[in-house]
Design a protein around this motif. Structure first.
Motif, PDB file in Angstrom:
ATOM      1  N   GLN A 268     -67.340 -24.312 -20.692  1.00 37.67           N
ATOM      2  CA  GLN A 268     -68.603 -24.910 -20.065  1.00 37.67           C
ATOM      3  C   GLN A 268     -69.254 -26.080 -20.516  1.00 37.67           C
ATOM      4  N   LYS A 269     -69.057 -25.987 -22.002  1.00 36.13           N
ATOM      5  CA  LYS A 269     -69.632 -27.111 -22.640  1.00 36.13           C
ATOM      6  C   LYS A 269     -68.781 -28.615 -22.491  1.00 36.13           C
ATOM      7  N   ASP A 270     -67.526 -28.072 -22.408  1.00 34.30           N
ATOM      8  CA  ASP A 270     -66.678 -29.564 -22.509  1.00 34.30           C
ATOM      9  C   ASP A 270     -66.056 -29.817 -21.140  1.00 34.30           C
ATOM     10  N   SER A 271     -66.519 -29.282 -19.873  1.00 33.55           N
ATOM     11  CA  SER A 271     -66.095 -29.294 -18.857  1.00 33.55           C
ATOM     12  C   SER A 271     -66.300 -30.806 -18.431  1.00 33.55           C
ATOM     13  N   GLY A 272     -65.110 -31.190 -17.693  1.00 32.07           N
ATOM     14  CA  GLY A 272     -64.872 -32.467 -17.192  1.00 32.07           C
ATOM     15  C   GLY A 272     -64.056 -33.476 -18.389  1.00 32.07           C
ATOM     16  N   LYS A 273     -63.936 -32.891 -19.732  1.00 29.65           N
ATOM     17  CA  LYS A 273     -63.437 -33.524 -20.986  1.00 29.65           C
ATOM     18  C   LYS A 273     -61.772 -33.378 -20.848  1.00 29.65           C
ATOM     19  N   PRO A 274     -61.061 -34.105 -21.161  1.00 35.47           N
ATOM     20  CA  PRO A 274     -59.523 -33.812 -21.413  1.00 35.47           C
ATOM     21  C   PRO A 274     -59.330 -32.651 -22.192  1.00 35.47           C
ATOM     22  N   LEU A 275     -58.206 -32.037 -21.750  1.00 35.05           N
ATOM     23  CA  LEU A 275     -57.717 -30.705 -22.722  1.00 35.05           C
ATOM     24  C   LEU A 275     -57.388 -31.277 -24.209  1.00 35.05           C
ATOM     25  N   PRO A 276     -57.862 -30.666 -25.106  1.00 40.34           N
ATOM     26  CA  PRO A 276     -57.778 -31.157 -26.405  1.00 40.34           C
ATOM     27  C   PRO A 276     -56.590 -30.673 -27.304  1.00 40.34           C
ATOM     28  N   PHE A 277     -55.492 -30.116 -26.449  1.00 41.49           N
ATOM     29  CA  PHE A 277     -54.403 -29.677 -27.044  1.00 41.49           C
ATOM     30  C   PHE A 277     -53.222 -29.936 -25.899  1.00 41.49           C
TER      31      PHE A 277
ATOM     32  N   VAL B 246     -58.001 -26.277 -16.754  1.00 43.43           N
ATOM     33  CA  VAL B 246     -58.047 -27.534 -16.145  1.00 43.43           C
ATOM     34  C   VAL B 246     -57.879 -27.429 -14.630  1.00 43.43           C
ATOM     35  N   SER B 247     -58.636 -28.744 -14.039  1.00 45.96           N
ATOM     36  CA  SER B 247     -58.611 -28.684 -12.696  1.00 45.96           C
ATOM     37  C   SER B 247     -57.416 -29.030 -11.978  1.00 45.96           C
ATOM     38  N   GLN B 248     -57.150 -28.834 -10.787  1.00 47.52           N
ATOM     39  CA  GLN B 248     -56.087 -29.103 -10.082  1.00 47.52           C
ATOM     40  C   GLN B 248     -56.725 -29.729  -8.644  1.00 47.52           C
ATOM     41  N   GLY B 249     -56.770 -31.078  -8.388  1.00 46.22           N
ATOM     42  CA  GLY B 249     -57.350 -31.640  -7.631  1.00 46.22           C
ATOM     43  C   GLY B 249     -58.959 -31.615  -7.691  1.00 46.22           C
ATOM     44  N   ALA B 250     -59.769 -31.664  -6.700  1.00 45.25           N
ATOM     45  CA  ALA B 250     -61.148 -31.471  -6.981  1.00 45.25           C
ATOM     46  C   ALA B 250     -61.808 -30.348  -7.334  1.00 45.25           C
ATOM     47  N   ASP B 251     -61.181 -29.294  -6.694  1.00 42.52           N
ATOM     48  CA  ASP B 251     -61.791 -27.932  -6.683  1.00 42.52           C
ATOM     49  C   ASP B 251     -60.631 -26.966  -6.822  1.00 42.52           C
TER      50      ASP B 251
ATOM     51  N   GLY C 151     -60.250 -25.202  -3.130  1.00 41.76           N
ATOM     52  CA  GLY C 151     -61.304 -24.270  -2.516  1.00 41.76           C
ATOM     53  C   GLY C 151     -61.701 -23.137  -3.457  1.00 41.76           C
ATOM     54  N   LEU C 152     -61.708 -23.477  -4.796  1.00 43.09           N
ATOM     55  CA  LEU C 152     -62.186 -22.328  -5.664  1.00 43.09           C
ATOM     56  C   LEU C 152     -63.422 -21.762  -5.369  1.00 43.09           C
ATOM     57  N   LYS C 153     -64.280 -22.802  -5.003  1.00 34.14           N
ATOM     58  CA  LYS C 153     -65.936 -22.409  -5.041  1.00 34.14           C
ATOM     59  C   LYS C 153     -66.193 -21.395  -3.719  1.00 34.14           C
ATOM     60  N   THR C 154     -65.245 -21.794  -2.642  1.00 33.18           N
ATOM     61  CA  THR C 154     -65.614 -20.855  -1.430  1.00 33.18           C
ATOM     62  C   THR C 154     -64.564 -19.693  -1.431  1.00 33.18           C
ATOM     63  N   ALA C 155     -63.187 -19.606  -1.832  1.00 29.60           N
ATOM     64  CA  ALA C 155     -62.441 -18.762  -1.619  1.00 29.60           C
ATOM     65  C   ALA C 155     -62.626 -17.644  -2.870  1.00 29.60           C
TER      66      ALA C 155
END
Length: 471
Positions: free
Chosen positions: A81-90, A383-388, A338-342
């Motif tokens: 939650q804290k690092d959301s939007g940042k690159p994966l550090p490994f 990590v995200s795939q696409g926008a959502d 569609g994570l947020k809806t499905a």
């Protein structure tokens, strides 16, 4: 019960070889019943002795086909939650499904629940009320990142070959507690990613294959045990005579041919189908369930009624002695987008029915010796795939168990701070199978079947029993 070549008869012949070498085999034992004998030897799937005292008698597997996102449901990751939007550090795994982006924190809040203080997402409010009955495993991992291979590995122990399913191995090892019902039933099974191979008996005798009730394309209230309704106007006495004649011919064929697993499987299936004609219709008619019970399972709600009926049927089958019951929420958990809806919709469809099943089993004294297993073929990426969306992730994910000798109110193992890899008290699918068999009183190293020149088992050459999970 002794399996494989561990038991030697008086002439140094194994139990299985003795049956194979006999001109009768299992098939003629069944025919004894078909032709009028009252002997219970007619049913080859009656209760057999486990290797040691079991903690569980049966299994209900709640399969979430597609791969639920663990960091959005049962694996709270504050660092994510804290690092959301940042690159994966490994580094990401060398093999993955598709191109992914930066870290994606869960859109949903987590809270501690119950005396155990287990973290559960707001997406599962009803199951959260049952956490003190659950053992949540946050350190599962598998070998395959593709649905087909991962699904088969979970169900059969192999992601590359056609092998007997875990339900088939369990009924082979223990038999059924009800001679009028199959020992292994799968309700609305998936049609994809392996299909029938997920409940096949493969090279085990045909008696141990799962009996499908409907499939993923059929609403649960329309899914009935197939091929048991007698032709209109034909009395059972006439059908009995026809079946006796057919089985007399089968017996002569079997006597001439010697042991024939396919023929013996047909003999047993005909007899079981005949007996089910009087048992199954009543069992599948839920009108005898109270209005309060049906409402508890969500049958009064269009969102929950389909999976709710599956859960209710699972309890009814378990009550009647079916050894392994699988119900499937198919194929809805593959949120590449569609994570947020499905995902909220999926959780809403299963949350109340699952909690109802646990509470119902517990109130009837069935949870104590019924092992309930929940999960999918893998988890999702942090990590995200696409926008959502989130990609497949077999490197670390969550499954949970309840009842059947499992330590309740526990969160076991852990993934890393972001939920990508299992890092603490890791449990591979082979370990899960070994543990399940142990709870049922079966030693996974002794539950073997000789085929193509070698002894096979559900766990192949792998698997460790996870004793820390036991009550």
């Amino acid at each position: 019960m002794n399996h494989g070549n561990h038991y030697q008869g008086p002439a140094g012949i194994s139990r299985r070889d003795m049956l194979r070498r006999s001109s009768a085999g299992f098939g003629s034992l069944a025919l004894a019943g078909l032709l009028g004998s009252e002997s219970q030897a007619a049913n080859t799937s009656l209760v057999q002795q486990p290797h040691f005292t079991p903690k569980a008698k049966r299994v209900i597997f709640l399969f979430m086909h597609g791969g639920p996102s663990h960091m959005d449901t049962f694996d709270y990751k504050p660092q994510l939650q804290k690092d959301s939007g940042k690159p994966l550090p490994f580094d990401k795994p060398k093999i993955f499904s598709a191109q992914t982006g930066n870290l994606l924190g869960s859109p949903w809040k987590f809270k501690r629940h119950g005396e155990s203080g287990a973290w559960v997402s707001e997406l599962f409010p009803h199951v959260a009320g049952c956490v003190d009955d659950l053992c949540i495993i946050n350190s599962m991992y598998g070998s395959n990142s593709r649905h087909g291979g991962a699904l088969l590995e979970l169900h059969t122990g192999s992601d590359t070959f056609v092998r007997p399913s875990m339900g088939s191995w369990i009924t082979y090892g223990l038999g059924s507690e009800n001679q009028d019902l199959p020992g292994f039933i799968t309700v609305c099974p998936t049609l994809t990613h392996g299909g029938v191979n997920a409940y096949s008996s493969s090279f085990l005798p045909a008696d141990y294959q799962g009996t499908p009730i409907g499939n993923a394309s059929i609403p649960a209230d329309k899914a009935l045990i197939p091929f048991i309704k007698n032709k209109s106007g034909v009395p059972l006495s006439t059908q009995r005579k026809e079946l006796d004649f057919l089985q007399q011919m089968n017996r002569e064929h079997l006597s001439d041919s010697g042991p024939d697993a396919a023929l013996e499987g047909r003999i047993n299936s005909f007899e079981l189908a005949y007996r089910m004609q009087t048992t199954a219709p009543e069992l599948q008619d839920i009108s005898d369930e109270s209005e309060a019970t049906q409402k508890m399972y969500g049958l009064d709600n269009d969102v929950t009624k389909n999976f709710g009926r599956q859960c209710l049927m699972a309890r009814r089958f378990a009550e009647r002695g079916v050894r392994f019951v699988q119900i499937t929420h198919s194929y809805k958990w593959d949120q590449h987008s569609g994570l947020k809806t499905a995902l909220p919709r999926n959780c809403q469809e299963v949350d109340q029915p699952i909690a109802a099943l646990i509470k119902d089993l517990k109130s009837r004294g069935l949870l104590e010796d019924t092992l309930v297993l929940w999960g999918g073929e893998f988890g999702r990426t942090p990590v995200s795939q696409g926008a959502d969306g989130r990609d497949h992730n077999p490197q670390g994910y969550t499954m949970w168990m309840a009842g059947g000798g499992i330590k309740a109110g526990m969160q076991y193992g852990a993934t890393d701070d972001y939920g990508y890899y299992a890092v603490k008290d890791k449990i591979h699918v082979h370990d899960l199978h070994a543990t399940m068999l142990h709870l049922l009183g079966l030693d996974h190293k002794r539950l073997t079947y000789k085929f193509a020149g070698r002894d096979f088992r559900l766990t192949d050459i792998h698997g460790e029993v996870m004793y820390d999970l036991f009550a």
